[in-house]
Design a protein around this motif. Structure first.
Motif: not given
Length: 317
Positions: A28-33
């Motif tokens: 839930p906290h992923r910083r994705s492209e």
């Protein structure tokens, strides 16, 4: 802090289940492209690292190069010491480790691999300001009982050398050549995007400049190569010291990357961090990050322990 004493190995089914649950705590906290769709193959690297510790009944080790120092641009930050933005981020990371401990008895360790001294000269922040920032981060950890958080920095390696000497040794031992990096920027879209993002930050962080805008761009582009070069070198040094860990990053990471991009707080700009911004308490009771100049237009500055801490919005945004 959770004990690192090894217990009996996990059976295969139980270890697989626990490893997947721990990964789901991160997602839930992923910083994705931008515009990227996740699929199961995206996280093979992270699952393998998690499984390594679960199989051995050892604390999960997360390594996060972050919390370097405050931006030198006072239109973005309140000063050179950490404030509410850092505290909230530290509390979040500690809570993440608390979650892990609910399903994995040995718990987790969050190793903050501060990279401020690694490129302090390139971002034009004095080494004493970086040291003071790191000391206050540790003080926050101690004051608030954030028992899962540990620290590692350039202070811990190359004993007997000053920071210039440490940076020189790091570059000599671990850095790729600038020529190779320039070739990569020209040929790889992801590296080009990283290079442009860092260049933009360096331009924004300049507080005084007495030459042309073109000269400023040239200066920041040259320094951006150095920042990338040393950041990668620092990552390789960390990997040498901690060969198995769940590698986190505060930057967006693509599917399948060796690092897992993680958001520390709610943000609109995927590049924004607590050390490039201020924390703002919104009318809905949640904190957000934004540059100081924006926060001053919508909120009131709050002091804690005699120092500026964050802004409070006293009317709807």
């Amino acid at each position: 802090m959770p004990s690192s004493t090894r217990s009996a190995p996990q059976d295969h089914t139980s270890a697989e289940l626990i490893s997947n649950v721990i990964l789901r705590f991160l997602l839930p906290h992923r910083r994705s492209e931008a515009n990227e769709h996740e699929h199961t193959d995206c996280f093979a690297e992270q699952l393998a690292a998690i499984r390594h510790f679960v199989d051995r009944q050892e604390p999960i080790l997360f390594t996060l190069p972050a919390f370097p120092c405050k931006s030198p641009n006072r239109r973005k930050v309140l000063g050179h010491l950490p404030d509410m933005g850092e505290l909230l981020s530290l509390q979040f990371l500690n809570q993440l480790c608390d979650q892990v401990a609910k399903v994995h008895t040995p718990g987790a360790r969050m190793l903050l691999c501060s990279d401020g001294h690694v490129f302090g000269d390139l971002i034009r922040v004095p080494d004493d300001h970086i040291t003071e920032y790191g000391d206050e981060i540790q003080a926050m950890v101690d004051r608030h009982g954030l028992s899962h958080i540990e620290a590692f920095s350039l202070q811990d390696v190359y004993a007997g050398h000053d920071y210039d000497g440490k940076r020189k040794l790091l570059t000599e031992q671990y850095a790729q050549s600038l020529e190779s990096l320039r070739d990569e920027v020209r040929s790889d879209d992801k590296t080009l995007s990283l290079y442009r993002g860092i260049t933009r930050f360096l331009v924004e962080d300049v507080s005084e400049w007495h030459d042309s805008k073109a000269a400023l761009q040239r200066d920041c582009r040259a320094r951006a190569y150095g920042v990338i070069q040393r950041s990668r070198a620092w990552g390789d040094l960390i990997a040498d010291h901690y060969p198995v860990s769940v590698r986190l990053s505060i930057h967006p990471q693509p599917c399948g990357a060796a690092k897992f991009g993680i958001r520390l707080l709610e943000i609109r700009d995927m590049w924004l961090t607590p050390w490039h911004s201020v924390a703002v308490l919104r009318t809905d009771g949640r904190f957000a990050l934004m540059p100081r100049a924006e926060a001053e237009k919508i909120g009131k500055l709050v002091y804690q322990d005699g120092r500026p801490s964050h802004f409070v919005v006293d009317s709807p945004e």
